[in-house]
Design an enzyme around this catalytic site. Sequence first.
Site, PDB file in Angstrom:
ATOM      1  N   CYS A 115       0.821  -1.231   0.000  1.00 33.51           N
ATOM      2  CA  CYS A 115       0.000   0.000   0.000  1.00 33.51           C
ATOM      3  C   CYS A 115       0.844   1.266   0.000  1.00 33.51           C
ATOM      4  O   CYS A 115       0.344   2.342  -0.315  1.00 33.51           O
ATOM      5  CB  CYS A 115      -0.948   0.022   1.193  1.00 33.51           C
ATOM      6  SG  CYS A 115      -1.974  -1.431   1.324  1.00 33.51           S
ATOM      7  N   HIS A 255      -3.394   7.110   2.873  1.00 31.57           N
ATOM      8  CA  HIS A 255      -3.813   5.831   2.291  1.00 31.57           C
ATOM      9  C   HIS A 255      -5.224   5.523   2.786  1.00 31.57           C
ATOM     10  O   HIS A 255      -5.527   5.658   3.971  1.00 31.57           O
ATOM     11  CB  HIS A 255      -2.836   4.734   2.728  1.00 31.57           C
ATOM     12  CG  HIS A 255      -3.308   3.355   2.400  1.00 31.57           C
ATOM     13  ND1 HIS A 255      -3.816   3.018   1.158  1.00 31.57           N
ATOM     14  CD2 HIS A 255      -3.376   2.224   3.156  1.00 31.57           C
ATOM     15  CE1 HIS A 255      -4.159   1.734   1.173  1.00 31.57           C
ATOM     16  NE2 HIS A 255      -3.905   1.238   2.360  1.00 31.57           N
ATOM     17  N   ASN A 285     -10.223  -0.130  -0.070  1.00 32.68           N
ATOM     18  CA  ASN A 285      -8.760  -0.058   0.009  1.00 32.68           C
ATOM     19  C   ASN A 285      -8.171  -0.530  -1.320  1.00 32.68           C
ATOM     20  O   ASN A 285      -8.204  -1.715  -1.635  1.00 32.68           O
ATOM     21  CB  ASN A 285      -8.282  -0.936   1.164  1.00 32.68           C
ATOM     22  CG  ASN A 285      -6.775  -0.935   1.323  1.00 32.68           C
ATOM     23  OD1 ASN A 285      -6.050  -0.433   0.473  1.00 32.68           O
ATOM     24  ND2 ASN A 285      -6.306  -1.504   2.416  1.00 32.68           N
TER      25      ASN A 285
HETATM   26  N1  ACO Z   1     -18.922  -8.792   8.595  1.00 32.28           N
HETATM   27  C1  ACO Z   1     -19.406  -9.131   9.786  1.00 32.28           C
HETATM   28  N2  ACO Z   1     -18.640  -9.608  10.773  1.00 32.28           N
HETATM   29  C2  ACO Z   1     -17.321  -9.720  10.538  1.00 32.28           C
HETATM   30  C3  ACO Z   1     -16.742  -9.377   9.318  1.00 32.28           C
HETATM   31  C4  ACO Z   1     -17.596  -8.909   8.314  1.00 32.28           C
HETATM   32  N3  ACO Z   1     -17.153  -8.536   7.095  1.00 32.28           N
HETATM   33  N4  ACO Z   1     -15.406  -9.592   9.380  1.00 32.28           N
HETATM   34  C5  ACO Z   1     -15.148 -10.061  10.614  1.00 32.28           C
HETATM   35  N5  ACO Z   1     -16.303 -10.131  11.308  1.00 32.28           N
HETATM   36  C6  ACO Z   1     -16.496 -10.576  12.673  1.00 32.28           C
HETATM   37  C7  ACO Z   1     -15.420 -11.527  13.142  1.00 32.28           C
HETATM   38  O1  ACO Z   1     -15.703 -12.848  12.727  1.00 32.28           O
HETATM   39  C8  ACO Z   1     -15.509 -11.366  14.645  1.00 32.28           C
HETATM   40  O2  ACO Z   1     -16.602 -12.140  15.107  1.00 32.28           O
HETATM   41  P1  ACO Z   1     -16.471 -12.913  16.506  1.00 32.28           P
HETATM   42  O3  ACO Z   1     -16.246 -11.846  17.535  1.00 32.28           O
HETATM   43  O4  ACO Z   1     -17.780 -13.607  16.596  1.00 32.28           O
HETATM   44  O5  ACO Z   1     -15.289 -13.821  16.341  1.00 32.28           O
HETATM   45  C9  ACO Z   1     -15.891  -9.894  14.806  1.00 32.28           C
HETATM   46  O6  ACO Z   1     -16.402  -9.461  13.550  1.00 32.28           O
HETATM   47  C10 ACO Z   1     -14.726  -9.024  15.192  1.00 32.28           C
HETATM   48  O7  ACO Z   1     -13.649  -9.324  14.341  1.00 32.28           O
HETATM   49  P2  ACO Z   1     -12.314  -8.523  14.384  1.00 32.28           P
HETATM   50  O8  ACO Z   1     -11.409  -8.980  13.275  1.00 32.28           O
HETATM   51  O9  ACO Z   1     -11.783  -8.541  15.770  1.00 32.28           O
HETATM   52  O10 ACO Z   1     -12.869  -7.061  14.048  1.00 32.28           O
HETATM   53  P3  ACO Z   1     -12.142  -5.685  14.146  1.00 32.28           P
HETATM   54  O11 ACO Z   1     -12.888  -4.789  15.015  1.00 32.28           O
HETATM   55  O12 ACO Z   1     -10.664  -5.831  14.366  1.00 32.28           O
HETATM   56  O13 ACO Z   1     -12.328  -5.129  12.663  1.00 32.28           O
HETATM   57  C11 ACO Z   1     -11.096  -4.901  10.639  1.00 32.28           C
HETATM   58  C12 ACO Z   1     -11.805  -5.852  11.571  1.00 32.28           C
HETATM   59  C13 ACO Z   1     -12.126  -3.942  10.047  1.00 32.28           C
HETATM   60  C14 ACO Z   1     -10.468  -5.714   9.505  1.00 32.28           C
HETATM   61  C15 ACO Z   1     -10.043  -4.107  11.423  1.00 32.28           C
HETATM   62  O14 ACO Z   1      -9.232  -4.966  12.169  1.00 32.28           O
HETATM   63  C16 ACO Z   1      -9.192  -3.285  10.530  1.00 32.28           C
HETATM   64  O15 ACO Z   1      -9.663  -2.350   9.892  1.00 32.28           O
HETATM   65  N6  ACO Z   1      -7.883  -3.595  10.435  1.00 32.28           N
HETATM   66  C17 ACO Z   1      -7.028  -2.926   9.520  1.00 32.28           C
HETATM   67  C18 ACO Z   1      -6.975  -3.784   8.331  1.00 32.28           C
HETATM   68  C19 ACO Z   1      -6.725  -3.074   7.070  1.00 32.28           C
HETATM   69  O16 ACO Z   1      -7.076  -1.935   6.851  1.00 32.28           O
HETATM   70  N7  ACO Z   1      -6.097  -3.820   6.170  1.00 32.28           N
HETATM   71  C20 ACO Z   1      -5.892  -3.367   4.892  1.00 32.28           C
HETATM   72  C21 ACO Z   1      -4.577  -3.774   4.395  1.00 32.28           C
HETATM   73  S1  ACO Z   1      -3.299  -2.927   5.200  1.00 32.28           S
HETATM   74  C22 ACO Z   1      -3.522  -1.425   4.905  1.00 32.28           C
HETATM   75  O17 ACO Z   1      -3.933  -1.049   3.843  1.00 32.28           O
HETATM   76  C23 ACO Z   1      -3.304  -0.467   5.956  1.00 32.28           C
END
Ligand code: ACO
Length: 328
Positions: A115, A255, A285
């Site tokens: 990214c 980003h 993204n």
């Molecule tokens: N829809 C519904 N529920 C979901 C989804 C979805 N799409 N995805 C995950 N969940 C659920 C999980 O299964 C979990 O359920 P559980 O508690 O029953 O096990 C719950 O939601 C929480 O999951 P987490 O992964 O802990 O959720 P979090 O609050 O961390 O959010 C997210 C996830 C949005 C991916 C967050 O961690 C994030 O934004 N991270 C940064 C990732 C990113 O931006 N990556 C891009 C590449 S790197 C970059 O560009 C910077």
Amino acid sequence: MKRPIAYFAGTGRGVPSTVMTNFDFAAIGIDTTDEWIVERTGIKQRHIAKTENATDLAAAASRKAMEKAGVQPGELDIIVLGTASPDRLLPSAAVDLQASLGASRAAAFDVGAACSGFIYSATVAEGLMATGNADTALIVGVEKLSAITDWTDRATCVLFGDGAGAAVLKRSKQQKGILSTFVRSDGSLGDLLCRPAGGAAKPFSSDVLAERSQYIKMNGREVFKNAVRSMSEAATRALDSAKLTGADIDLMIPHQANIRIIEATAKHANIPMAKVYVNVDRYGNTSAASVPIALDEAIERGVVGEGSTVLLVAFGAGFTWGSMVVRL
Ligand code: ACO
């Protein structure tokens, strides 16, 4: 302040025509909701390449950037391209783009910084211009992440989109252009966001296909924490080395991964959200493409123009992070 070596002479973007909204995931059997995706990420829709290849998107963005810069393909000395999703693994995406554009004089190569790819590419191009190896550079961020996304994994497939952004850099003769750059990486955290298979260590096989390890795997929580920390650091470092503060910046273009990461970075850099460009809601993204797509949109919409001071900041797999202050 040092005289800038390179300035942004033109920008462009190319995005696929197909738009996928959060409501479209139900049709492919993904257990998610618009509410969950918007609340956690700020994403409402993304563009998905159904007929276009990464080279097509990159070429569309590049042609627009060259037209605005008044540069013909034959005038390009270098093409530096950031991507994590090239059309093929060998040769580079940059030479495929070179062939598509007919930029026969250029030296073309890829930069692997996920990214942060566009900011890394701009930094490399500026360096080659500084040493006299190039006068005119095309820098590109392009992704067809839909091809390397696991469409059965709801934790990742809702995040990504496809697209390309490009800019032409020309040698600066005035006080405009790249005022400062900052790039860093930490390879010890590479496993937190990676494609485990498909490379030389674990080539494609029936096992790989069965375990779906050719697709992006991510530890979302860890990526989130590191993204906030590193993008905040990057914003401060580029400002410091340009001897500027957040108050001097007309627009921050971060980003576009997640609205919560963007808000935390802006807060750390003392830049109000009114001066932060956000389009993650419309594109998702797009990795290396996100910063140049946003820059091109911001210029086209008149949010910034000649004389504006812009802070670009990115973070991605590697981990890699980087930033740049640019006077347009
Ligand atoms: N829809 C519904 N529920 C979901 C989804 C979805 N799409 N995805 C995950 N969940 C659920 C999980 O299964 C979990 O359920 P559980 O508690 O029953 O096990 C719950 O939601 C929480 O999951 P987490 O992964 O802990 O959720 P979090 O609050 O961390 O959010 C997210 C996830 C949005 C991916 C967050 O961690 C994030 O934004 N991270 C940064 C990732 C990113 O931006 N990556 C891009 C590449 S790197 C970059 O560009 C910077």
